[in-house]
Design a protein around this motif. Structure first.
Motif, PDB file in Angstrom:
ATOM      1  N   ASP A  12       0.822  -1.217   0.000  1.00  0.00           N
ATOM      2  CA  ASP A  12       0.000   0.000   0.000  1.00  0.00           C
ATOM      3  C   ASP A  12       0.851   1.261   0.000  1.00  0.00           C
ATOM      4  O   ASP A  12       0.379   2.339  -0.300  1.00  0.00           O
ATOM      5  CB  ASP A  12      -0.977   0.004   1.190  1.00  0.00           C
ATOM      6  CG  ASP A  12      -0.242  -0.110   2.509  1.00  0.00           C
ATOM      7  OD1 ASP A  12       0.795  -0.815   2.550  1.00  0.00           O
ATOM      8  OD2 ASP A  12      -0.696   0.486   3.496  1.00  0.00           O
ATOM      9  N   GLU A  13       2.127   1.138   0.342  1.00  0.00           N
ATOM     10  CA  GLU A  13       2.995   2.318   0.382  1.00  0.00           C
ATOM     11  C   GLU A  13       3.642   2.551  -0.962  1.00  0.00           C
ATOM     12  O   GLU A  13       4.347   1.664  -1.487  1.00  0.00           O
ATOM     13  CB  GLU A  13       4.110   2.120   1.408  1.00  0.00           C
ATOM     14  CG  GLU A  13       3.674   2.406   2.833  1.00  0.00           C
ATOM     15  CD  GLU A  13       4.833   2.138   3.773  1.00  0.00           C
ATOM     16  OE1 GLU A  13       5.746   2.986   3.822  1.00  0.00           O
ATOM     17  OE2 GLU A  13       4.842   1.065   4.390  1.00  0.00           O
ATOM     18  N   GLU A  14       3.459   3.781  -1.481  1.00  0.00           N
ATOM     19  CA  GLU A  14       3.977   4.075  -2.810  1.00  0.00           C
ATOM     20  C   GLU A  14       5.489   3.946  -2.862  1.00  0.00           C
ATOM     21  O   GLU A  14       6.056   3.383  -3.802  1.00  0.00           O
ATOM     22  CB  GLU A  14       3.559   5.484  -3.227  1.00  0.00           C
ATOM     23  CG  GLU A  14       3.849   5.695  -4.696  1.00  0.00           C
ATOM     24  CD  GLU A  14       3.354   7.043  -5.189  1.00  0.00           C
ATOM     25  OE1 GLU A  14       2.653   7.744  -4.425  1.00  0.00           O
ATOM     26  OE2 GLU A  14       3.680   7.385  -6.336  1.00  0.00           O
ATOM     27  N   ILE A  15       6.132   4.394  -1.832  1.00  0.00           N
ATOM     28  CA  ILE A  15       7.592   4.395  -1.815  1.00  0.00           C
ATOM     29  C   ILE A  15       8.146   2.975  -1.893  1.00  0.00           C
ATOM     30  O   ILE A  15       9.100   2.676  -2.600  1.00  0.00           O
ATOM     31  CB  ILE A  15       8.140   5.162  -0.571  1.00  0.00           C
ATOM     32  CG1 ILE A  15       9.676   5.071  -0.459  1.00  0.00           C
ATOM     33  CG2 ILE A  15       7.566   4.650   0.721  1.00  0.00           C
ATOM     34  CD1 ILE A  15      10.344   6.143  -1.258  1.00  0.00           C
ATOM     35  N   MET A  16       7.484   2.023  -1.192  1.00  0.00           N
ATOM     36  CA  MET A  16       7.906   0.632  -1.226  1.00  0.00           C
ATOM     37  C   MET A  16       7.724   0.052  -2.623  1.00  0.00           C
ATOM     38  O   MET A  16       8.571  -0.691  -3.124  1.00  0.00           O
ATOM     39  CB  MET A  16       7.087  -0.203  -0.221  1.00  0.00           C
ATOM     40  CG  MET A  16       7.478   0.015   1.218  1.00  0.00           C
ATOM     41  SD  MET A  16       9.234  -0.279   1.493  1.00  0.00           S
ATOM     42  CE  MET A  16       9.340  -1.966   1.025  1.00  0.00           C
ATOM     43  N   MET A  54       4.441  -9.705  -1.027  1.00  0.00           N
ATOM     44  CA  MET A  54       3.207  -9.265  -0.382  1.00  0.00           C
ATOM     45  C   MET A  54       3.472  -8.595   0.952  1.00  0.00           C
ATOM     46  O   MET A  54       4.024  -9.212   1.864  1.00  0.00           O
ATOM     47  CB  MET A  54       2.332 -10.507  -0.183  1.00  0.00           C
ATOM     48  CG  MET A  54       1.050 -10.292   0.568  1.00  0.00           C
ATOM     49  SD  MET A  54      -0.217  -9.609  -0.491  1.00  0.00           S
ATOM     50  CE  MET A  54      -0.568 -11.053  -1.493  1.00  0.00           C
ATOM     51  N   ASP A  55       3.079  -7.331   1.039  1.00  0.00           N
ATOM     52  CA  ASP A  55       3.194  -6.630   2.315  1.00  0.00           C
ATOM     53  C   ASP A  55       2.123  -7.180   3.262  1.00  0.00           C
ATOM     54  O   ASP A  55       1.021  -7.509   2.835  1.00  0.00           O
ATOM     55  CB  ASP A  55       2.974  -5.126   2.071  1.00  0.00           C
ATOM     56  CG  ASP A  55       3.187  -4.314   3.336  1.00  0.00           C
ATOM     57  OD1 ASP A  55       4.021  -4.743   4.169  1.00  0.00           O
ATOM     58  OD2 ASP A  55       2.521  -3.273   3.496  1.00  0.00           O
ATOM     59  N   VAL A  56       2.457  -7.295   4.551  1.00  0.00           N
ATOM     60  CA  VAL A  56       1.480  -7.884   5.473  1.00  0.00           C
ATOM     61  C   VAL A  56       0.420  -6.883   5.901  1.00  0.00           C
ATOM     62  O   VAL A  56      -0.775  -7.130   5.792  1.00  0.00           O
ATOM     63  CB  VAL A  56       2.187  -8.460   6.724  1.00  0.00           C
ATOM     64  CG1 VAL A  56       1.156  -8.814   7.789  1.00  0.00           C
ATOM     65  CG2 VAL A  56       2.969  -9.696   6.348  1.00  0.00           C
ATOM     66  N   SER A  57       0.878  -5.703   6.395  1.00  0.00           N
ATOM     67  CA  SER A  57      -0.136  -4.790   6.919  1.00  0.00           C
ATOM     68  C   SER A  57      -0.556  -3.792   5.865  1.00  0.00           C
ATOM     69  O   SER A  57       0.192  -2.908   5.475  1.00  0.00           O
ATOM     70  CB  SER A  57       0.383  -4.100   8.175  1.00  0.00           C
ATOM     71  OG  SER A  57       1.490  -3.312   7.840  1.00  0.00           O
TER      72      SER A  57
END
Ligand SMILES: Nc1ncnc2c1ncn2[C@@H]1O[C@H](COP(=O)(O)OP(=O)(O)OP(=O)(O)O)[C@@H](O)[C@H]1O
Ligand SMILES: [Mg+2]
Length: 468
Positions: A12-16, A54-57
């Motif tokens: 969900d984080e653009e930077i990531m 896959m990011d968890v949160s």
């Protein structure tokens, strides 16, 4: 640099997303991005990726749920979980849900790249395995005919060789070894595949009717012939005629059949002009025809006409390596038919029991045993209790009285055997239906709401004696 694989980044984080995209693209991977678990799932639904990061949160579905959902779509999906809270619990949770790996944030680039590379490798291995399995199953499974044993492999080879020709084929083998299945395969693999495959079961038809069935008759050819009828030879023109249980045909019919085979023409009853037909004959029998010839009940000349290409199907006990693949095939088949969820993996105990048994009813018996096992299995696997007593308890079966339908006392010393319960019930029902219909099989089948072929096969399996 050559693209080495496809990667889906869900964060969900653009930077990531930016960081990962830059890093992975530079390595030559093809990268797609998703902002939420839902979006990731949608992407994966459209096409599979080699690896998912896959990011968890994340708001909404969250990474672990999305992981589970993706694995539902593709059980072999390689999902690497990225989490800022890399506690032992999160890692275990991810692993338990089927994640391939877990990387902690903040991560080193090398760490991500190494895990991704390992994931890609695993994906390629799975693919290889699938391709191999597909290639293997092409050679051991003809449609749904299974035969891993060398002897069945030679049968398949023979089928390949004879299918295109018109030569008459004689298939021999004990009851339930797959004669009809092979007969159909020969037809399907021939140029006649688009034409009819007609079965005549000589033992089901009274001898007086057999000839009119085979050759047809004109109107008024005999009492009761109120209309002309096409014979099965004519119906099968251009296709194949499967003469099942050929050993049972009466001598007069043998003589007429011989003439048809020699001259490739036949005359309907009551008619005088012979008709030409182009029919490929495949005959089958479970009696020893050579012995019948010796005893004088089967014509020798007809035997040689039929046995141009003999195919012998070995009994199941002589090809034990086919037992496991066949059992698994039938579990899958009946699992789907009955909407159950039974694993096709057999425990070593069950497999040993199946392999020890002598299978007098051959593949048909194995099929019936597995069908019932799937239906009555209380859990999600086939256990010893789902097998009939003579298989589940070989030592006891030797001394046990043969099953005689209803009224047999239950042996509860080692728990109820579901299989035998079902079988007793079924035998009893079939007997009653046959009694009620005076032994008329198709009427009994209707009464039981069963397909006549199924009933016939059950009568054979249970060895239910029919009244003459
Ligand atoms: N190699 C096999 N792979 C998968 N299924 C099989 C195989 N051989 C037999 N079967 C299944 O077993 C059952 C019995 O086979 P089939 O009717 O062809 O036997 P048969 O030799 O004609 O028996 P019978 O002499 O009693 O008529 C069928 O349901 C068939 O689909
Ligand atoms: Mg048959």
């Amino acid at each position: 640099m050559a693209k080495r694989g496809s990667i889906l980044v869900v964060d969900d984080e653009e930077i990531m997303r930016d960081v990962l995209e830059t890093l992975l693209s530079a390595e030559g991977y093809r990268v797609e991005l998703a902002k939420t678990g839902e979006e990731g799932l949608e992407c994966y639904g459209r096409r599979a990726f080699d690896v998912v990061l896959m990011d968890v949160s994340m708001p909404g579905m969250g990474g672990l749920r999305a992981l589970e959902e993706i694995l539902k779509v593709d059980a072999e999906a390689v999902v690497i979980v990225i989490t800022a809270y890399a506690t032992f619990d999160t890692a275990i949770g991810a692993w338990e849900r089927g994640a391939f790996g877990c990387v902690r944030k903040p991560f080193q680039n090398e760490q991500i790249l190494a895990t991704v590379a390992a994931g890609i490798k695993r994906r390629r291995k799975d693919e290889e395995r699938h391709n191999l399995r597909r290639a293997m199953s092409r050679s051991v499974e003809r449609g749904s005919i299974i035969g891993h044993s060398e002897r069945m492999q030679s049968v398949f080879q023979l089928v390949d060789q004879v299918a295109p020709a018109r030569s008459t084929v004689l298939i021999t083998g004990e009851s339930g070894t797959g004669k009809e299945l092979i007969a159909k395969a020969i037809h399907e693999q021939s140029t006649r595949a688009g034409r009819p495959f007609v079965t005549v079961n000589s033992s089901n038809i009274p001898s007086e009717l057999l000839e009119s069935e085979l050759f047809g008759h004109t109107r008024g050819a005999f009492t009761g012939a109120v209309a002309a009828k096409k014979g099965l030879f004519e119906v099968a023109d251009g296709g194949s005629l499967f003469l099942d249980e050929i050993g049972d045909i009466p001598p007069e019919t043998q003589a007429r059949l011989l003439r048809v085979l020699q001259e490739r023409e036949f005359t309907p009853l009551g008619d005088t002009t012979p008709r030409k037909v182009d029919v490929r004959i495949v005959a089958a029998t479970n009696v020893d025809l050579k012995e019948a010839v010796r005893q004088g009940s089967f014509r020798e000349d007809l035997y040689y006409r039929l046995a141009v290409v003999p195919i012998e199907l070995p009994p199941l006990r002589e090809r034990r390596e086919d037992i496991l693949p066949l059992a698994q095939h039938f579990i899958r088949k009946y699992d789907e038919e009955n909407s159950r969820d039974i694993s096709d993996q057999l425990s070593p105990e069950v497999l040993a029991l199946l392999e020890q048994y002598t299978w007098p009813g051959n593949v048909r018996e194995l099929e019936n045993v597995m069908e019932r096992a799937v239906v009555i299995a209380p859990g999600d696997e086939v256990t010893r209790q789902c097998l009939p007593a003579e298989i589940a308890d070989p030592s006891k079966a030797m001394s046990a009285a043969p099953l005689s339908g209803a009224g047999v006392a239950l042996d509860v010393s080692h728990g109820i055997n579901f299989y035998d319960e079902v079988r007793r019930f079924e035998i009893d029902l079939i007997r009653r239906a046959l009694d009620q219909t005076g032994g008329h099989q198709s009427r009994a089948a209707r009464l039981l709401g069963m397909n006549p072929t199924t009933l016939n096969s059950k009568i054979k399996t249970y060895n239910i004696q029919l009244r003459q």
